[in-house]
Design a protein around this motif. Structure first.
Motif, mmCIF file in Angstrom:
data_model
loop_
_atom_site.group_PDB
_atom_site.id
_atom_site.type_symbol
_atom_site.label_atom_id
_atom_site.label_comp_id
_atom_site.label_asym_id
_atom_site.label_seq_id
_atom_site.Cartn_x
_atom_site.Cartn_y
_atom_site.Cartn_z
ATOM 1 N N THR A 295 5.593 -2.640 7.928
ATOM 2 C CA THR A 295 4.333 -3.365 7.987
ATOM 3 C C THR A 295 3.263 -2.401 8.491
ATOM 4 O OG1 THR A 295 4.678 -4.042 10.262
ATOM 5 C CG2 THR A 295 5.548 -5.506 8.581
ATOM 6 N N PRO A 296 1.973 -2.716 8.229
ATOM 7 C CA PRO A 296 0.917 -1.813 8.697
ATOM 8 C C PRO A 296 1.040 -1.518 10.186
ATOM 9 C CG PRO A 296 -0.015 -3.470 7.256
ATOM 10 C CD PRO A 296 1.430 -3.832 7.433
ATOM 11 N N GLY B 212 0.835 -1.193 0.000
ATOM 12 C CA GLY B 212 0.000 0.000 0.000
ATOM 13 C C GLY B 212 0.869 1.241 0.000
ATOM 14 N N ILE B 213 0.509 2.221 -0.823
ATOM 15 C CA ILE B 213 1.208 3.509 -0.776
ATOM 16 C C ILE B 213 0.179 4.555 -0.389
ATOM 17 C CG2 ILE B 213 2.501 5.245 -2.062
ATOM 18 C CD1 ILE B 213 3.596 3.085 -3.818
ATOM 19 N N ILE B 214 0.411 5.242 0.718
ATOM 20 C CA ILE B 214 -0.552 6.260 1.123
ATOM 21 C C ILE B 214 0.130 7.623 1.213
ATOM 22 C CG2 ILE B 214 -2.133 4.704 2.298
ATOM 23 C CD1 ILE B 214 -0.869 5.360 4.911
ATOM 24 N N ILE C 98 -2.351 2.352 -4.423
ATOM 25 C CA ILE C 98 -2.180 3.738 -3.994
ATOM 26 C C ILE C 98 -3.533 4.256 -3.553
ATOM 27 C CG2 ILE C 98 -1.641 6.054 -4.825
ATOM 28 C CD1 ILE C 98 0.349 4.614 -6.724
ATOM 29 N N THR C 99 -3.610 4.806 -2.370
ATOM 30 C CA THR C 99 -4.928 5.169 -1.854
ATOM 31 C C THR C 99 -4.789 6.223 -0.772
ATOM 32 O OG1 THR C 99 -6.920 4.294 -0.824
ATOM 33 C CG2 THR C 99 -4.864 3.305 -0.132
ATOM 34 N N HIS C 100 -5.928 6.843 -0.394
ATOM 35 C CA HIS C 100 -5.870 7.625 0.829
ATOM 36 C C HIS C 100 -6.872 7.111 1.854
ATOM 37 C CE1 HIS C 100 -8.317 10.314 -1.915
ATOM 38 N NE2 HIS C 100 -9.182 9.922 -1.009
ATOM 39 N N PHE C 101 -7.384 5.914 1.615
ATOM 40 C CA PHE C 101 -8.208 5.257 2.621
ATOM 41 C C PHE C 101 -7.339 4.284 3.411
ATOM 42 C CE2 PHE C 101 -11.292 6.258 -0.757
ATOM 43 C CZ PHE C 101 -12.177 7.027 -0.014
ATOM 44 N N VAL D 196 -5.455 -0.578 3.394
ATOM 45 C CA VAL D 196 -4.102 -1.140 3.404
ATOM 46 C C VAL D 196 -3.766 -1.813 4.730
ATOM 47 C CG1 VAL D 196 -3.205 0.378 1.629
ATOM 48 C CG2 VAL D 196 -3.114 1.111 4.002
ATOM 49 N N VAL D 197 -4.761 -1.933 5.616
ATOM 50 C CA VAL D 197 -4.520 -2.542 6.921
ATOM 51 C C VAL D 197 -3.990 -3.971 6.778
ATOM 52 C CG1 VAL D 197 -5.765 -3.484 8.909
ATOM 53 C CG2 VAL D 197 -6.075 -1.101 8.263
#
Lengths: 277, 268
Positions: free
Chosen positions: A226-227, A39-41, A200-203, A207-208
């Motif tokens: 890691t998350p 995940g990329i935030i 890629i997200t902003h939620f 990506v948890v």
């Protein structure tokens, strides 16, 4: 461990005539392992979409290198191999579906690659089944919901048999149901088909369950881990304008109030397990 | 306002006419159009009438749809007929109004021109009534493909048509949304005379165009990232295959054409 995408000292600026030339990406060094869910935030303007376009040679580095499966993105002779290896799904499903019928749109990629008709048919069937849209193969795209359209767009990439899919905010324009559909489709592709996923997200919630989360701010990688490692840093994340999953936020507040609670709780289930232990 | 816009005039159905290979249908239509110009006697039109009646009967297209196709060209039709009536010299003069003369030759020519136009329009609208825009595009691409070596942009044309077909519903939806948004802010699209209403469309068209350009830009990037590099070395999933029924249709058409040519030597 094999790496699918490697960036070395990647810097990038858009070609503007203005005097204030601003680097959108600053010295990024990343190695993405094959088969992982990454995940990329980052908030708007952090450079995450620009980074996505570097991964399949839509944009080329101003400085540094990007390697996709060992191929340098600056080497134009590998352009189509790179784009087939690393498929990119965009934010707006309406603007990436080309054909007026679902199955023909999924066939678009393989047709471009010059694959024989019989094999295209097989691939289209496989891709549409993988995203759960096979029964809609004869539909025109405008009859589908946002989530369904985005799944068709994903199928269009899957049909090219990529090793890695990069999704640039694929759920930003969807309603909660559509978002759930798309995210579970992506997870399934990662687990069952072994495709490397870069989401890629902003939620934060999306990506948890990722293997690895990268946080970007102002063109730089701020956090990488890691998350659990990443979302522990509630203070830092809030500083750069990002939120954390609601339960993590709750744990953080409780801790600040003096409760003895771990700060790496990411899901409701973990919270329940901790409280009822 | 926009809901009832249909793309083309395709009437879905599963008759033999509908199922014909689009390439064959396009070719047949061309042959028929050329044949129409070979007719030089009224009796020749009997064959054309029979041929069209046969297609309409098999395809089960309601006759009212076919008449609807004629409506937009009534003005052209009347203009052609009247010009021919008044300005064709030859034959005996039947009637004189000032400088205008109606002659038997003029009447004859007007009748033929009118009939020709009507048959032309019915023939071509039968093609679009029984062929979906998508298969029509496929057919055009396949027919033009042999000519791409002499510079006919067959693939590009087909791609443009496909994208247009794909985006028309999207843009209609968007136009409706913009319209509602502008109406909520007090825009008036319905009252006033034509000039006023045309001016009223500006706040609809400007955002629509801007968004269409943005869409085009994003679509181009998406196509590129899906390895689109033009028509070279491209394959197609759907292959058109001619079947016995296609040859049968072609044969029937050619028989009609031969009858029409033979008719030229008749005496009536």
């Amino acid at each position: 461990m094999e790496h699918i995408i490697i960036t070395q000292h990647l810097s990038f600026e858009y070609n503007t005539e203005e005097q204030t030339r601003q680097l959108v990406l600053k010295d990024i060094n990343l190695r993405f392992e094959k088969g992982q869910f990454i995940g990329i935030i980052g908030h708007n303007g952090s450079g995450k979409s620009t980074l996505a376009k570097q991964f399949n040679a839509l944009l080329l580095p101003t400085d540094g290198k990007v390697y996709v499966k060992g191929m340098d993105t600056k080497d134009t002779s590998h352009l189509w191999d790179i784009r087939q290896t690393a498929g990119l799904v965009f934010q707006n499903p309406d603007n990436q579906i080309v054909a007026a019928i679902v199955e023909e749109d999924v066939a678009f990629g393989p047709e471009n690659l010059g694959i024989p008709p019989d094999e295209i048919r097989e691939r289209v069937e496989y891709a549409l089944k993988a995203v759960g849209m096979w029964e809609y193969k004869d539909y025109p795209p405008h009859m589908l919901s946002g989530g369904q359209k985005q799944r068709v767009a994903i199928a269009g990439i899957i049909a090219m048999k990529p090793e890695c899919i990069i999704l640039d905010e694929p759920t930003a324009m969807l309603d909660p149901i559509g978002r759930k559909e798309v995210i579970s489709t992506i997870k399934k592709l990662n687990k069952e088909e072994g495709i490397t996923v870069i989401l890629i997200t902003h939620f934060m919630e999306e990506v948890v369950e990722a293997d690895r989360v990268i946080v970007m701010d102002d063109g730089k990688v701020v956090l990488d881990g890691t998350p659990k490692e990443v979302f522990k840093e509630v203070g830092l994340l809030k500083n750069i304008g990002l939120s954390v999953p609601q339960v993590t936020e709750l744990a953080y507040q409780l801790k600040n109030e003096g409760f003895d609670i771990p700060s790496d709780i990411l899901t409701v289930k973990e919270m329940v397990d901790f409280i009822c232990r | 306002m926009f809901r009832n816009i249909t793309i083309g005039q395709y009437v879905p159905g599963d008759s033999v006419v509908h199922k014909l290979d689009p390439r064959i249908k396009i070719i047949i239509t061309f042959i028929f159009i050329i044949a129409i110009f070979f007719i030089n006697k009224l009796s020749g039109y009997l064959f054309a009438v029979f041929y069209l009646w046969l297609i309409i009967a098999i395809s089960k297209i309601p006759f009212s749809y076919i008449l609807k196709g004629l409506r937009p060209v009534i003005v052209i039709l009347l203009l052609t007929v009247s010009l021919n009536i008044f300005f064709t010299p030859g034959g005996t003069i039947l009637y004189t109004v000032g400088p205008l003369r109606i002659t038997t030759g003029g009447l004859r020519l007007a009748l033929f021109m009118g009939l020709r136009l009507i048959f032309l329009i019915i023939g071509t609208s039968l093609l679009t009534l029984t062929t979906s825009p998508i298969s029509l595009t496929d057919g055009i691409e396949h027919i033009l493909k042999p000519f791409s070596s002499i510079g006919v942009p067959a693939h590009e044309l087909a791609m443009m048509m496909t994208i247009a077909l794909r985006f028309i519903p999207t843009l209609i939806e968007e136009a409706e949304k913009i319209m509602k948004a502008q109406m909520a802010r007090g825009a008036d699209f319905e009252s006033g005379n034509i000039v006023k209403r045309a001016k009223g469309l500006v706040p609809l068209l400007v955002p629509l165009f801007i968004s269409a350009f943005r869409r085009a830009d994003e679509l181009a990037i998406a196509m590129e990232s899906r390895c689109y590099k033009g028509g070279q070395n491209r394959t197609r999933m759907k292959q058109l295959k001619t079947q016995p029924r296609d040859y049968a249709a072609l044969a029937v058409t050619l028989i009609i054409v031969m009858l029409i040519v033979w008719n030229r030597s008749w005496t009536w």
